[in-house]
Scaffold this active site. Structure first.
Site, PDB file in Angstrom:
ATOM      1  N   ARG A  80      25.996 -20.363  -5.632  1.00  0.00           N
ATOM      2  CA  ARG A  80      24.849 -20.240  -4.735  1.00  0.00           C
ATOM      3  C   ARG A  80      24.662 -18.761  -4.394  1.00  0.00           C
ATOM      4  NH1 ARG A  80      26.274 -23.181   0.323  1.00  0.00           N
ATOM      5  NH2 ARG A  80      24.100 -22.775   0.888  1.00  0.00           N
ATOM      6  N   ASP A 157      31.934 -28.994   0.070  1.00  0.00           N
ATOM      7  CA  ASP A 157      30.617 -29.426  -0.400  1.00  0.00           C
ATOM      8  C   ASP A 157      30.700 -30.315  -1.638  1.00  0.00           C
ATOM      9  OD1 ASP A 157      29.358 -27.897   1.572  1.00  0.00           O
ATOM     10  OD2 ASP A 157      29.253 -26.123   0.290  1.00  0.00           O
ATOM     11  N   THR A 200      24.913 -26.719  15.788  1.00  0.00           N
ATOM     12  CA  THR A 200      25.716 -27.032  14.607  1.00  0.00           C
ATOM     13  C   THR A 200      25.031 -28.124  13.804  1.00  0.00           C
ATOM     14  OG1 THR A 200      27.844 -27.821  13.757  1.00  0.00           O
ATOM     15  CG2 THR A 200      27.153 -28.671  15.901  1.00  0.00           C
ATOM     16  N   LYS A 206      29.690 -31.974  15.901  1.00  0.00           N
ATOM     17  CA  LYS A 206      28.915 -32.563  16.995  1.00  0.00           C
ATOM     18  C   LYS A 206      29.695 -33.667  17.696  1.00  0.00           C
ATOM     19  CE  LYS A 206      24.868 -35.445  17.929  1.00  0.00           C
ATOM     20  NZ  LYS A 206      23.714 -36.173  17.369  1.00  0.00           N
ATOM     21  N   ASN A 225      22.564 -19.619   6.488  1.00  0.00           N
ATOM     22  CA  ASN A 225      23.838 -18.961   6.258  1.00  0.00           C
ATOM     23  C   ASN A 225      24.375 -18.374   7.561  1.00  0.00           C
ATOM     24  OD1 ASN A 225      22.684 -16.304   6.608  1.00  0.00           O
ATOM     25  ND2 ASN A 225      21.840 -16.483   4.554  1.00  0.00           N
TER      26      ASN A 225
END
Length: 382
Positions: A80, A157, A200, A206, A225
């Site tokens: 990325r 991820d 967040t 959370k 980012n």
């Protein structure tokens, strides 16, 4: 070091104006040399030296700053385009050069930036977008189609099921797994006044925040980012945010940290702080290169955590946390957590056993099955 590498730590400083009670210092947010990305308030004079090419498959191929190929690249790294992703790609490149002299020559390793679904859709919380592989799918497709040779991912991820025709034979040494508290007016979450907003996009963060501090509010659509999120904090969109300490360390931005949350305060995401590098199943040459970089202790810990996640069938819609580590006696200590999205219910478990692959995978699965049983049907719908 090329200009692209140095730009991560040098150009374009952004000063966070702190309040008198804040312990946060000013920071250098750096700049990105990347094509196809619109990053607010981040630019680089080196951008003009890059060219953008559109392949027939539709994904964007890009050079990074003045990283020009002097000959045909031996390894093309797919990544990325965020500053953190680039830092991870550069780390991979430097480790490859150290291990393999034939890769030292300029142009032997080339970096290709690929824009993912998660990069394109910034207006919605991740949980609302749905699906898995939001930050990896397009990179994996480029790998499978032969446009790149290896793919560098943040392991948190990576879906628990790898795409067909790919393997992930390498985890680099893991960084600090803890979360950092960033705030201009308070040193800890406990010091925030009732009604304060914490930004967040992570349901894991959370749910744990609201479980311990129900008087706080959480802004879920707080994405971008690291630099973008810090800019939003500076602009007053939220009063505080949590960021992975590993990313801040890789970006040399720990001066922004007001405090570091303990594992008891905030259990990390599965595979947080770890980098994974994939290649094609039939590419023995790349698999050999990557195996030479693998950090086995990290790989085993990640395997335990991902077995836990796979058992729970975790996604961005599910608040799940898990962490495996080695204790002083050399045993594996695993802690796992699932929560309702609103934080009203949190279930935790732990395991201890030999630091051996088969045992650790079994521990992760067993912990996941226990929490599934305890949670019962409808738990995540609360």
């Amino acid at each position: 070091m090329d200009i692209a590498s140095s730009s991560l730590s040098q150009a374009h400083k952004v000063v966070l104006t702190r309040q008198p009670s804040s312990r946060v210092n000013t920071c250098s947010l750096g700049s990105v040399s990347a094509i196809g990305f619109s990053l607010p308030q981040i630019s680089s004079p080196a951008l003009g030296k890059c060219r953008r090419k559109q392949s027939s498959s539709g994904f964007v191929k890009a050079c990074v700053a003045v990283e020009q190929k002097t000959r045909t690249a031996i390894i093309r790294i797919g990544t990325r385009g965020s500053p953190l992703a680039l830092a991870q790609a550069y780390e991979t490149r430097e480790k490859l050069k150290k291990k393999h002299p034939e890769l030292v020559e300029d142009g032997a390793i080339h970096i290709e930036i690929i824009k993912t679904t998660g990069d394109k859709i910034l207006s919605q919380p991740l949980a609302d977008i749905g699906g898995k592989g939001l930050f990896t799918k397009e990179i994996d497709e480029a790998l499978i189609n032969g446009h790149i040779d290896i793919a560098v991912h943040s392991m948190k991820d990576v879906p628990t099921y790898l795409p067909e025709k790919t393997i992930l034979p390498c985890n680099l040494p893991r960084e600090d797994v803890r979360d950092a508290f960033i705030c201009l007016t308070a040193a800890t979450l406990a010091e925030l006044p009732a009604g304060s907003v914490v930004g967040t996009a992570s349901l894991r963060r959370k749910s744990q925040i609201l479980h311990k501090y129900p008087a706080l509010h959480v802004e879920e659509n707080f994405r971008g980012n690291v630099q973008t999120r810090l800019s939003k904090l500076q602009g007053g969109k939220v009063q505080a945010t949590l960021l992975a300490l590993a990313g801040l360390k890789r970006l040399s931005m720990t001066e922004n940290v007001a405090s570091i949350l303990s594992l008891d305060e905030m259990l990390p995401a599965v595979a947080q702080g770890a980098i994974g590098i994939a290649c094609r199943t039939d590419d023995d040459k790349m698999a050999t290169y990557l195996a030479s970089l693998n950090h086995e202790e990290t790989r085993l810990a990640i395997s335990c955590e991902r077995a836990f996640l796979e058992t729970l069938d975790g996604s961005c819609r599910t608040p799940i946390a898990g962490y495996a580590s080695k204790d002083e006696e050399g045993n594996c200590i695993f802690r796992g957590l699932v929560a309702s999205p609103d934080g009203t219910k949190v279930l935790e478990t732990s395991r201890k056993g030999p630091y051996v692959y088969e045992d650790m995978v079994k521990m992760g699965k067993d912990a996941g099955q226990e929490l599934l049983s305890r949670a019962g049907p409808g738990f995540f719908g609360n």
